[in-house]
Design a protein around this motif. Sequence first.
Motif, PDB file in Angstrom:
ATOM      1  N   VAL A   7       1.047  -0.957  -0.118  1.00 10.25           N
ATOM      2  CA  VAL A   7      -0.054  -0.185  -0.168  1.00 10.25           C
ATOM      3  C   VAL A   7       0.735   1.360  -0.418  1.00 10.25           C
ATOM      4  CG1 VAL A   7      -1.735   1.122   1.330  1.00 10.25           C
ATOM      5  CG2 VAL A   7      -2.149  -1.330   1.431  1.00 10.25           C
ATOM      6  N   ASP A   8       2.096   1.309   0.958  1.00  9.73           N
ATOM      7  CA  ASP A   8       2.691   2.846   0.839  1.00  9.73           C
ATOM      8  C   ASP A   8       3.266   2.395  -0.419  1.00  9.73           C
ATOM      9  OD1 ASP A   8       2.198   2.759   3.115  1.00  9.73           O
ATOM     10  OD2 ASP A   8       4.004   1.769   4.286  1.00  9.73           O
ATOM     11  N   ASP A   9       3.595   1.667  -1.097  1.00  8.54           N
ATOM     12  CA  ASP A   9       4.665   1.815  -2.317  1.00  8.54           C
ATOM     13  C   ASP A   9       3.337   2.256  -3.322  1.00  8.54           C
ATOM     14  OD1 ASP A   9       7.125   1.002  -1.625  1.00  8.54           O
ATOM     15  OD2 ASP A   9       6.868  -0.756  -2.118  1.00  8.54           O
ATOM     16  N   ARG A  10       2.346   1.539  -3.074  1.00  3.80           N
ATOM     17  CA  ARG A  10       1.396   1.899  -4.550  1.00  3.80           C
ATOM     18  C   ARG A  10       1.429   3.456  -4.078  1.00  3.80           C
ATOM     19  NH1 ARG A  10      -3.830  -1.399  -3.066  1.00  3.80           N
ATOM     20  NH2 ARG A  10      -4.918   1.010  -3.769  1.00  3.80           N
ATOM     21  N   ILE A  11       1.402   4.001  -2.989  1.00  5.50           N
ATOM     22  CA  ILE A  11       0.252   5.121  -2.542  1.00  5.50           C
ATOM     23  C   ILE A  11       2.036   6.896  -3.168  1.00  5.50           C
ATOM     24  CG2 ILE A  11       0.415   7.460  -0.712  1.00  5.50           C
ATOM     25  CD1 ILE A  11      -0.631   5.519   1.276  1.00  5.50           C
ATOM     26  N   VAL A  32      -3.311  11.961  -4.914  1.00  2.00           N
ATOM     27  CA  VAL A  32      -3.024  10.734  -4.873  1.00  2.00           C
ATOM     28  C   VAL A  32      -3.681   9.672  -4.185  1.00  2.00           C
ATOM     29  CG1 VAL A  32      -0.920   9.563  -3.502  1.00  2.00           C
ATOM     30  CG2 VAL A  32      -0.558  12.052  -3.806  1.00  2.00           C
ATOM     31  N   ALA A  33      -4.446  10.137  -2.720  1.00  2.00           N
ATOM     32  CA  ALA A  33      -5.195   8.854  -2.289  1.00  2.00           C
ATOM     33  C   ALA A  33      -6.246   8.558  -3.970  1.00  2.00           C
ATOM     34  CB  ALA A  33      -6.236   9.420  -1.664  1.00  2.00           C
ATOM     35  N   ARG A  34      -6.693   9.410  -4.677  1.00  6.33           N
ATOM     36  CA  ARG A  34      -7.812   9.051  -6.605  1.00  6.33           C
ATOM     37  C   ARG A  34      -6.721   8.032  -7.323  1.00  6.33           C
ATOM     38  NH1 ARG A  34      -8.524  13.378  -7.838  1.00  6.33           N
ATOM     39  NH2 ARG A  34     -10.377  13.702  -6.537  1.00  6.33           N
ATOM     40  N   ARG A  35      -5.448   8.533  -7.027  1.00  9.03           N
ATOM     41  CA  ARG A  35      -4.659   7.870  -8.830  1.00  9.03           C
ATOM     42  C   ARG A  35      -4.145   6.649  -7.360  1.00  9.03           C
ATOM     43  NH1 ARG A  35      -0.584  10.503 -12.772  1.00  9.03           N
ATOM     44  NH2 ARG A  35      -2.107  11.965 -12.474  1.00  9.03           N
ATOM     45  N   THR A  42      -6.832   6.324   4.365  1.00 10.20           N
ATOM     46  CA  THR A  42      -5.567   5.397   4.299  1.00 10.20           C
ATOM     47  C   THR A  42      -3.980   6.092   4.016  1.00 10.20           C
ATOM     48  OG1 THR A  42      -7.194   3.509   3.103  1.00 10.20           O
ATOM     49  CG2 THR A  42      -4.051   3.952   2.980  1.00 10.20           C
ATOM     50  N   VAL A  43      -4.157   7.623   3.295  1.00 12.68           N
ATOM     51  CA  VAL A  43      -2.942   8.270   2.898  1.00 12.68           C
ATOM     52  C   VAL A  43      -2.834   8.848   4.178  1.00 12.68           C
ATOM     53  CG1 VAL A  43      -1.697   9.966   0.845  1.00 12.68           C
ATOM     54  CG2 VAL A  43      -3.468   8.365   0.529  1.00 12.68           C
ATOM     55  N   TYR A  44      -3.880   9.630   5.142  1.00 10.74           N
ATOM     56  CA  TYR A  44      -3.500  10.313   5.806  1.00 10.74           C
ATOM     57  C   TYR A  44      -3.252  10.267   6.989  1.00 10.74           C
ATOM     58  CZ  TYR A  44      -5.613  14.498   4.096  1.00 10.74           C
ATOM     59  OH  TYR A  44      -5.891  15.856   2.953  1.00 10.74           O
ATOM     60  N   ARG A  45      -3.272   8.518   7.373  1.00  7.38           N
ATOM     61  CA  ARG A  45      -2.518   7.897   8.502  1.00  7.38           C
ATOM     62  C   ARG A  45      -1.264   7.903   8.086  1.00  7.38           C
ATOM     63  NH1 ARG A  45      -7.228   4.871   8.363  1.00  7.38           N
ATOM     64  NH2 ARG A  45      -6.515   2.861   6.778  1.00  7.38           N
ATOM     65  N   ARG A  46      -0.715   7.582   6.970  1.00  8.13           N
ATOM     66  CA  ARG A  46       0.377   7.357   6.675  1.00  8.13           C
ATOM     67  C   ARG A  46       1.595   8.945   6.854  1.00  8.13           C
ATOM     68  NH1 ARG A  46      -1.675   2.971   5.312  1.00  8.13           N
ATOM     69  NH2 ARG A  46      -0.704   0.844   4.594  1.00  8.13           N
ATOM     70  N   TRP A  47       0.780   9.908   6.304  1.00 11.35           N
ATOM     71  CA  TRP A  47       1.488  11.260   6.379  1.00 11.35           C
ATOM     72  C   TRP A  47       0.548  12.332   6.000  1.00 11.35           C
ATOM     73  CZ3 TRP A  47       2.080   7.259   2.825  1.00 11.35           C
ATOM     74  CH2 TRP A  47       3.162   6.438   2.165  1.00 11.35           C
ATOM     75  N   ASP A  49       0.816  15.165   5.403  1.00 16.22           N
ATOM     76  CA  ASP A  49       0.794  16.394   4.363  1.00 16.22           C
ATOM     77  C   ASP A  49       1.926  15.995   2.980  1.00 16.22           C
ATOM     78  OD1 ASP A  49       3.359  17.430   4.795  1.00 16.22           O
ATOM     79  OD2 ASP A  49       2.499  18.973   6.658  1.00 16.22           O
ATOM     80  N   ALA A  50       1.486  16.591   2.329  1.00 19.01           N
ATOM     81  CA  ALA A  50       1.963  16.292   0.539  1.00 19.01           C
ATOM     82  C   ALA A  50       3.717  16.567   1.036  1.00 19.01           C
ATOM     83  CB  ALA A  50       1.482  16.975  -0.303  1.00 19.01           C
ATOM     84  N   THR A  51       3.475  17.259   1.554  1.00 17.73           N
ATOM     85  CA  THR A  51       5.429  17.723   2.187  1.00 17.73           C
ATOM     86  C   THR A  51       6.279  16.684   2.319  1.00 17.73           C
ATOM     87  OG1 THR A  51       5.002  20.107   1.636  1.00 17.73           O
ATOM     88  CG2 THR A  51       6.823  19.082   2.946  1.00 17.73           C
ATOM     89  N   ALA A  52       5.588  15.517   3.296  1.00 19.44           N
ATOM     90  CA  ALA A  52       5.964  14.660   3.928  1.00 19.44           C
ATOM     91  C   ALA A  52       6.005  13.412   3.091  1.00 19.44           C
ATOM     92  CB  ALA A  52       5.589  14.219   5.243  1.00 19.44           C
ATOM     93  N   LEU A  53       4.767  13.329   2.715  1.00 17.68           N
ATOM     94  CA  LEU A  53       4.659  12.607   1.394  1.00 17.68           C
ATOM     95  C   LEU A  53       5.872  12.153   0.417  1.00 17.68           C
ATOM     96  CD1 LEU A  53       3.462   9.793  -0.337  1.00 17.68           C
ATOM     97  CD2 LEU A  53       1.703  11.132  -0.673  1.00 17.68           C
ATOM     98  N   VAL A  54       6.146  13.392  -0.166  1.00 14.38           N
ATOM     99  CA  VAL A  54       6.924  14.296  -1.181  1.00 14.38           C
ATOM    100  C   VAL A  54       8.136  13.830  -0.720  1.00 14.38           C
ATOM    101  CG1 VAL A  54       8.236  15.980  -2.550  1.00 14.38           C
ATOM    102  CG2 VAL A  54       6.074  15.352  -2.446  1.00 14.38           C
ATOM    103  N   ALA A  55       8.602  13.715   0.768  1.00 10.70           N
ATOM    104  CA  ALA A  55      10.123  14.081   1.310  1.00 10.70           C
ATOM    105  C   ALA A  55      10.682  11.985   1.196  1.00 10.70           C
ATOM    106  CB  ALA A  55      10.433  14.691   2.889  1.00 10.70           C
ATOM    107  N   ASP A  56       9.783  11.439   1.682  1.00  9.27           N
ATOM    108  CA  ASP A  56       9.201  10.226   1.430  1.00  9.27           C
ATOM    109  C   ASP A  56       9.346   9.918   0.088  1.00  9.27           C
ATOM    110  OD1 ASP A  56       9.442  10.008   4.496  1.00  9.27           O
ATOM    111  OD2 ASP A  56       7.769   9.220   4.586  1.00  9.27           O
TER     112      ASP A  56
END
Length: 200
Positions: A7-11, A32-35, A42-47, A49-56
Amino acid sequence: MASKRNVDDRILDAARACVEDFGVRRTTLTDVARRAGVSRPTVYRRWPDATALVADLLTRELRRILLEEGVASDGRTGEDDRPGESVRVRLVRRASGVARAMLAHPLFTRIVDTEPELLTTYTFQRLGTSHRVALELVEPVVAEGQRDGSVRAGDPAVLARFVLVTVQGTVTSRRLFADVLDEAGLVDELAASLDGYLAP
């Protein structure tokens, strides 16, 4: 656990596609969730905001490049290792490969070309997670080169950091060379610089 990683990799894959298409500022966790085909929670539980997601995402992509280019010193002989090749020569060749891969990577080039200010903190003020991943891989190789006599004396942490900053600076400054060097030539100059710096 494998399911969570999937799931993480898909996101992260979806985030990469969004950033490449729209840029970081126009990418939202909803997009991101839609795509990715997952719910927004599911996305918000892991990151957060978008900045944290892009950093990862950047960390994951850089780690892949480092491992694909064989920068890690893991005791194995790489497919591209050459008989009698010193550790310094191998390190310079692989660091150049990392630069080449970053110059060709759609995510990195998109950010550098359209939103370089996003990298300001990690260029001028502090190390990020991606930097630390790279240093954990490069420092042992520098130490190995010192043991075989192909890398000059000095604190491996310092030498590794100079290698990192030199590669990063070259990649992020490529536009400054565009009128005098193509990207292949730029990587050649980077290799010459690193080899001179590391040589005993």
